[in-house]
Design an enzyme around this catalytic site. Structure first.
Site, PDB file in Angstrom:
ATOM      1  N   THR A  77     -14.478   1.321 -14.790  1.00 27.42           N
ATOM      2  CA  THR A  77     -14.134   1.151 -16.200  1.00 27.42           C
ATOM      3  C   THR A  77     -14.942   0.001 -16.793  1.00 27.42           C
ATOM      4  O   THR A  77     -15.605  -0.740 -16.082  1.00 27.42           O
ATOM      5  CB  THR A  77     -12.629   0.882 -16.378  1.00 27.42           C
ATOM      6  OG1 THR A  77     -12.266  -0.289 -15.627  1.00 27.42           O
ATOM      7  CG2 THR A  77     -11.810   2.058 -15.854  1.00 27.42           C
ATOM      8  N   HIS A 135      -1.817  -6.070 -13.606  1.00 22.64           N
ATOM      9  CA  HIS A 135      -2.686  -5.790 -12.473  1.00 22.64           C
ATOM     10  C   HIS A 135      -2.895  -7.056 -11.645  1.00 22.64           C
ATOM     11  O   HIS A 135      -2.532  -8.153 -12.061  1.00 22.64           O
ATOM     12  CB  HIS A 135      -4.040  -5.248 -12.944  1.00 22.64           C
ATOM     13  CG  HIS A 135      -3.991  -3.821 -13.395  1.00 22.64           C
ATOM     14  ND1 HIS A 135      -3.639  -3.459 -14.675  1.00 22.64           N
ATOM     15  CD2 HIS A 135      -4.231  -2.663 -12.732  1.00 22.64           C
ATOM     16  CE1 HIS A 135      -3.672  -2.141 -14.774  1.00 22.64           C
ATOM     17  NE2 HIS A 135      -4.024  -1.639 -13.617  1.00 22.64           N
ATOM     18  N   LYS A 139      -8.798  -7.934 -10.696  1.00 25.45           N
ATOM     19  CA  LYS A 139      -9.262  -6.884 -11.612  1.00 25.45           C
ATOM     20  C   LYS A 139     -10.173  -7.507 -12.673  1.00 25.45           C
ATOM     21  O   LYS A 139      -9.809  -8.474 -13.321  1.00 25.45           O
ATOM     22  CB  LYS A 139      -8.090  -6.167 -12.275  1.00 25.45           C
ATOM     23  CG  LYS A 139      -8.534  -4.982 -13.132  1.00 25.45           C
ATOM     24  CD  LYS A 139      -7.386  -4.077 -13.501  1.00 25.45           C
ATOM     25  CE  LYS A 139      -7.856  -2.905 -14.359  1.00 25.45           C
ATOM     26  NZ  LYS A 139      -8.871  -2.080 -13.667  1.00 25.45           N
ATOM     27  N   GLY A 145      -8.716   0.256 -17.902  1.00 27.07           N
ATOM     28  CA  GLY A 145      -9.151   1.538 -18.441  1.00 27.07           C
ATOM     29  C   GLY A 145      -7.982   2.478 -18.689  1.00 27.07           C
ATOM     30  O   GLY A 145      -7.964   3.231 -19.666  1.00 27.07           O
TER      31      GLY A 145
END
Length: 238
Positions: A77, A135, A139, A145
């Site tokens: 992403t 998350h 990340k 995404g």
């Protein structure tokens, strides 16, 4: 099936385990230390490539797959400003390309629930919508995404929303995506519709990377031998 893994981090290793468990062969494990494996003569040994790298490298990796005549699954992403160019190259070169912001079967069903709920709420202006995504701290992109896909579905369906933003806003035409990074957290996405009298909330929580990895392998199995541009909606017949 012979698979080239482009990106051999935690996700690549999870995909490897699932793929080998299903009887597939990993012919290349490509990372920053083995760029030569992206050359045509090496990459063409694979039946399909699965790409999970970085926003800075995904675009060029995908084009390398096209040049090698190898169908490519992409889950990276943060690079989607170049997606129209990738689609154009795919069609021009008669290749196969499948992108998903999230390969989890559960998440893709969640996408359908989110889209339908947003359509229903489009006629209920007393509700205000808020999104939260959580998350792990490693990340690289925010919002995720998956969160962007969910937000775009909501913006498309709600007459009062014009855009999503990743910071707190008082503009009623903007959808606020709140991004939190905590460990350990494979991924949680929360959509909440709030009114003075009640709340409606839908939540998807991933317990591990296995769901994402299994979905990517399923997509690779489905894509082999095909030509064109596809999504997980095609794979799952949604």
């Amino acid at each position: 099936m012979k698979i080239a893994l482009i990106g051999y981090g935690k996700m690549g290793q999870a995909i490897e385990a699932i793929a080998q468990g299903r009887g597939h062969e990993i012919v290349h494990r490509i990372d920053i230390n083995s760029p030569q494996l992206l050359e045509k003569e090496n990459l063409s040994q694979a039946d399909v490539a699965i790409e999970f790298t970085t926003p800075e490298t995904a675009y060029h990796n995908i084009l390398k797959c096209f040049d090698a005549n190898v169908p490519v699954i992409c889950g990276t992403t943060g690079w989607l400003d170049k997606l129209p160019e990738v689609k154009a190259q795919c069609l021009e070169k008669h290749q196969a390309f499948l992108y998903a912001s999230n390969f989890s079967i559960g998440v893709n069903i969640f996408f359908e629930l989110n889209r339908r709920l947003a359509e229903l709420m489009g006629t209920q202006p007393q509700y205000n919508v808020h999104m939260e995504e959580i998350h792990h701290t490693q990340k690289k992109d925010a919002p995720s995404g998956t969160a962007i896909t969910l937000a775009e579905q909501i913006v498309d369906a709600l007459p009062g929303k014009k855009a999503w933003v990743n910071q707190h806003t008082t503009n009623p035409e903007e959808l606020y995506i709140e991004s939190r990074r905590v460990d350990p957290a494979p991924g949680t996405h929360i959509i909440n519709y709030h009114s003075p009298i009640d709340d409606i909330t839908i939540i998807h929580t991933a317990h591990s990377r296995e769901g994402f990895a299994a979905g990517a392998v399923t997509a690779a199995e489905w894509l082999k031998g095909k030509k064109g541009i596809f999504t997980m909606k095609d794979v799952l017949s949604l």
